[in-house]
Design an enzyme around this catalytic site. Sequence first.
Site, PDB file in Angstrom:
ATOM      1  N   ARG A  20      12.167  33.269 -11.398  1.00  0.00           N
ATOM      2  CA  ARG A  20      11.092  34.186 -11.768  1.00  0.00           C
ATOM      3  C   ARG A  20      10.876  35.200 -10.646  1.00  0.00           C
ATOM      4  NH1 ARG A  20       7.969  31.214 -15.843  1.00  0.00           N
ATOM      5  NH2 ARG A  20       9.680  30.453 -17.132  1.00  0.00           N
TER       6      ARG A  20
ATOM      7  N   GLU B 292       8.584  37.024  -9.677  1.00  0.00           N
ATOM      8  CA  GLU B 292       7.154  37.346  -9.621  1.00  0.00           C
ATOM      9  C   GLU B 292       6.742  37.404  -8.155  1.00  0.00           C
ATOM     10  OE1 GLU B 292       5.294  34.185 -11.753  1.00  0.00           O
ATOM     11  OE2 GLU B 292       6.073  34.817 -13.702  1.00  0.00           O
TER      12      GLU B 292
ATOM     13  N   ARG C 171       0.954  27.846  -6.088  1.00  0.00           N
ATOM     14  CA  ARG C 171       1.658  27.169  -7.188  1.00  0.00           C
ATOM     15  C   ARG C 171       2.852  27.940  -7.757  1.00  0.00           C
ATOM     16  NH1 ARG C 171      -1.886  27.287 -12.673  1.00  0.00           N
ATOM     17  NH2 ARG C 171      -1.962  29.530 -12.992  1.00  0.00           N
ATOM     18  N   HIS C 172       3.194  29.082  -7.148  1.00  0.00           N
ATOM     19  CA  HIS C 172       4.312  29.879  -7.664  1.00  0.00           C
ATOM     20  C   HIS C 172       5.520  29.844  -6.737  1.00  0.00           C
ATOM     21  CE1 HIS C 172       1.168  31.750 -10.240  1.00  0.00           C
ATOM     22  NE2 HIS C 172       2.173  31.809 -11.086  1.00  0.00           N
TER      23      HIS C 172
ATOM     24  N   GLU D 291      -1.787  24.392 -15.248  1.00  0.00           N
ATOM     25  CA  GLU D 291      -0.783  24.362 -16.317  1.00  0.00           C
ATOM     26  C   GLU D 291       0.558  23.857 -15.791  1.00  0.00           C
ATOM     27  OE1 GLU D 291       2.701  26.489 -17.748  1.00  0.00           O
ATOM     28  OE2 GLU D 291       1.233  27.974 -17.073  1.00  0.00           O
TER      29      GLU D 291
ATOM     30  N   SER E  85       4.373  25.087 -20.889  1.00  0.00           N
ATOM     31  CA  SER E  85       4.023  26.086 -21.876  1.00  0.00           C
ATOM     32  C   SER E  85       5.003  25.913 -23.023  1.00  0.00           C
ATOM     33  CB  SER E  85       4.166  27.474 -21.247  1.00  0.00           C
ATOM     34  OG  SER E  85       3.444  28.401 -21.991  1.00  0.00           O
TER      35      SER E  85
ATOM     36  N   ARG F 187       5.751  21.410  -9.809  1.00  0.00           N
ATOM     37  CA  ARG F 187       4.312  21.457 -10.096  1.00  0.00           C
ATOM     38  C   ARG F 187       3.800  20.093 -10.580  1.00  0.00           C
ATOM     39  NH1 ARG F 187       1.969  26.700 -13.302  1.00  0.00           N
ATOM     40  NH2 ARG F 187       3.074  27.899 -11.721  1.00  0.00           N
TER      41      ARG F 187
END
Length: 531
Positions: free
Chosen positions: A303, A305, A311-312, A454, A457, A505
């Site tokens: 990812r 991002e 948490r990323h 979360e 998903s 996670r």
Amino acid sequence: MTKDTVQGAMEEEQQAQSKKALKKQQKEAEKAAKKAEKQTKLAAEQQTTEEEDFAKDRYGVSAMVQSQQKLDRELVRIQDLTPEKADQLIWVRARVHTSRAKGKQCFLVLRQQQFNVQALVAVGDRASKQMVKFAANITKESIVDVEAVVRKVEMRIESCSQQDVELHVERIFVISQAEPRLPLQLEDAVRPDGEGEEESRATVNQDTKLDNRVIDLRTTTSQAIFRLQSGVCQLFRDTLTNKGFVEIQTPKIISAASEGGANVFTVSYFKTSAYLAQSPQLYKQMCICADFDKVFCVGPVFRAEDSNTHRHLTEFVGLDIEMAFNYHYHEVIDSITDTMVQIFKGLRDNFQTEIQTVNKQFPSEPFKFLEPTLRLEYTEALAMLREAGVQMGDEEDLSTPNEKLLGRLVKEKYDTDFYVLDKYPLAVRPFYTMPDPINPKNSNSYDMFMRGEEILSGAQRIHDSQLLTERAIHHQIDLEKIKAYIDSFRYGAPPHGGGGIGLERVCMLYLGLHNVRQTSMFPRDPKRLTP
């Protein structure tokens, strides 16, 4: 004064000076003789010492292991050193965790992963003074082979995992020597933050740990975390295999962004560009269309991002599930939640040592879950949040603070750390998500949460090529780039759904840790590409 008197005085002075010189010479000669005698004595003592070192063949630095020989020697694991082995002569290979010399003896703590044992080298029949001195000077973190007798102890050794026994060393050989200066001290790296501040003792910050990850991974906490993580993967695989799922491998270099977003890493692919997969989503679905019925995969997910949060990560391990269902996508939810419950039970029943080890440094409440798993609808969650004073629109996605708040509210009301949130607004889900047949603003999609964050998903996927094309156009996705994906549904596709779980996670939240980098062996984030 006459000439004779002067001459006489001069002669007397000369005689006095001669006596002084003589005395000086004598003193120097005596000094030299004493020095020579001392050197002779030292040499004699050294020679005697060398002759007296009856243990010289029982210790030392071994030649580098280059597979020169095969030794018929069984090495015992430290975790197996129990009172049942008392009085046995055994060999063990371990790291020198600490050493402390005291008079004619040296105490060592020998470590293997998260287990350690006290060892004693003492002057006696089997060990000489020189052997004790050698043992005391072995650098921390060096790897040694030790032959020793297992002895029961009268008082438990609280500082070691093996509290009822110690080793009385008879031989000790260094297999691999560590440099004297370590980039960080292991005892500092496992010290709880508050304890270090209170006692003015050092703790190690996260960047230092990650910069020296090989050393940090040796700590009892890190060993426990990644053994538990291995358990999560094993339980995931075993549970799904028992449910009739097939493990698949999917490509990580793809022609189009798998989730239609901009957060992808572009890579040069000969004369064109390709992307690193954000998820195995499209390929899992293609396998369902190819009649594999139920599939899962474990592999890296990328990812792009620029998120520097707790948490990323830019690369993590995805535990992905996809399955055909008969009539309702809740069949998929039930299958995934049962898999998660089996993982939680397996960790609770088989990994208590690891959980307790991590809790020593990072205390947390035991993880709670219900059977069957609690499922709330998105509208119910909105009502709970609004009651708590949060202002949110009906089609708005949950922010991280609101997710955490909801987690606390759910825990207070239902006493569970794990739950499902169902029927998300269609506007906040990817293009391949099946719309709700009753309320077109909603979707047949869900997220799963652990301790208010979360971890999965998922959704029922659109299995009709026409509707899928419409949704892709709505999301402004280049149809040419996902042609192979849409074509998969032109020749009959069963209704199906699934989800993707982030391994790091799950481990972080199960153990009640506060940063996902603690559960990623070599984490990658926007600021870290090494080691």
